[in-house]
Design a protein around this motif. Sequence first.
Motif, PDB file in Angstrom:
ATOM      1  N   GLN A 151       0.847  -1.204   0.000  1.00  0.00           N
ATOM      2  CA  GLN A 151       0.000   0.000   0.000  1.00  0.00           C
ATOM      3  C   GLN A 151       0.880   1.251   0.000  1.00  0.00           C
ATOM      4  O   GLN A 151       0.673   2.179  -0.792  1.00  0.00           O
ATOM      5  CB  GLN A 151      -0.908  -0.019   1.235  1.00  0.00           C
ATOM      6  CG  GLN A 151      -1.743   1.230   1.424  1.00  0.00           C
ATOM      7  CD  GLN A 151      -2.404   1.255   2.796  1.00  0.00           C
ATOM      8  OE1 GLN A 151      -1.779   0.900   3.798  1.00  0.00           O
ATOM      9  NE2 GLN A 151      -3.660   1.666   2.817  1.00  0.00           N
ATOM     10  N   SER A 159       2.511   1.848  -3.249  1.00  0.00           N
ATOM     11  CA  SER A 159       1.628   2.459  -4.255  1.00  0.00           C
ATOM     12  C   SER A 159       1.527   3.964  -4.042  1.00  0.00           C
ATOM     13  O   SER A 159       1.365   4.719  -4.999  1.00  0.00           O
ATOM     14  CB  SER A 159       0.241   1.798  -4.239  1.00  0.00           C
ATOM     15  OG  SER A 159      -0.519   2.202  -3.120  1.00  0.00           O
ATOM     16  N   ARG A 168       4.705   5.453  -5.541  1.00  0.00           N
ATOM     17  CA  ARG A 168       4.697   5.442  -7.011  1.00  0.00           C
ATOM     18  C   ARG A 168       3.624   6.378  -7.567  1.00  0.00           C
ATOM     19  O   ARG A 168       3.560   6.586  -8.783  1.00  0.00           O
ATOM     20  CB  ARG A 168       4.465   4.017  -7.524  1.00  0.00           C
ATOM     21  CG  ARG A 168       5.630   3.081  -7.296  1.00  0.00           C
ATOM     22  CD  ARG A 168       5.442   1.729  -7.980  1.00  0.00           C
ATOM     23  NE  ARG A 168       4.154   1.088  -7.720  1.00  0.00           N
ATOM     24  CZ  ARG A 168       3.849   0.390  -6.620  1.00  0.00           C
ATOM     25  NH1 ARG A 168       4.752   0.253  -5.659  1.00  0.00           N
ATOM     26  NH2 ARG A 168       2.663  -0.165  -6.486  1.00  0.00           N
ATOM     27  N   VAL A 215       0.443   5.791  -7.531  1.00  0.00           N
ATOM     28  CA  VAL A 215      -0.671   5.002  -8.050  1.00  0.00           C
ATOM     29  C   VAL A 215      -1.933   5.271  -7.223  1.00  0.00           C
ATOM     30  O   VAL A 215      -3.028   5.407  -7.763  1.00  0.00           O
ATOM     31  CB  VAL A 215      -0.332   3.492  -8.036  1.00  0.00           C
ATOM     32  CG1 VAL A 215      -1.531   2.643  -8.424  1.00  0.00           C
ATOM     33  CG2 VAL A 215       0.859   3.222  -8.943  1.00  0.00           C
ATOM     34  N   ASN A 216      -1.755   5.333  -5.931  1.00  0.00           N
ATOM     35  CA  ASN A 216      -2.850   5.620  -5.000  1.00  0.00           C
ATOM     36  C   ASN A 216      -2.432   6.756  -4.083  1.00  0.00           C
ATOM     37  O   ASN A 216      -1.241   7.056  -3.945  1.00  0.00           O
ATOM     38  CB  ASN A 216      -3.186   4.388  -4.142  1.00  0.00           C
ATOM     39  CG  ASN A 216      -3.767   3.267  -4.958  1.00  0.00           C
ATOM     40  OD1 ASN A 216      -4.690   3.481  -5.735  1.00  0.00           O
ATOM     41  ND2 ASN A 216      -3.212   2.070  -4.811  1.00  0.00           N
TER      42      ASN A 216
END
Length: 138
Positions: free
Chosen positions: A41, A44, A47, A49-50
């Motif tokens: 998590q 992410s 990165r 992403v989230n």
Amino acid sequence: MFPERLRALRQGRGLSLPELADALNQSLTDYPRERANTGPQIGSWERGVNAPSYIEMMKLADYFDVSLDFLTGREYTEIELDDLFVSTAKLNFDGHQLSSKDKMAIYGMIKGYLHGKQLETNHEKVQSGELTLPLDKI
């Protein structure tokens, strides 16, 4: 900006993604309705992403002892000292917390310094002929 700051903070402490997740999970008692964080998590988030929730951002800011503004990448190019000195923010200098009396005294010194500097500048302008003042004001 957030992903880069998070990665830099984590790596600066020498933490792996799972280690940071474990550290954040220790604060779950402060946030009982939150689910446990995981290494993937957090990866992410790094990165981009989230994005973490507000509570997760608070946990990160608390853990790394940084402000949400710093964590999200907000930068201030200008700060009005008047606002800072009259705010309820705790101001520290050289490891000491300033009292309200200290803040007002320092504020007064800054105002006095700037006033004196302005008078000096005006005097120089009068002498060079850039500024003309009535004779009773010189």
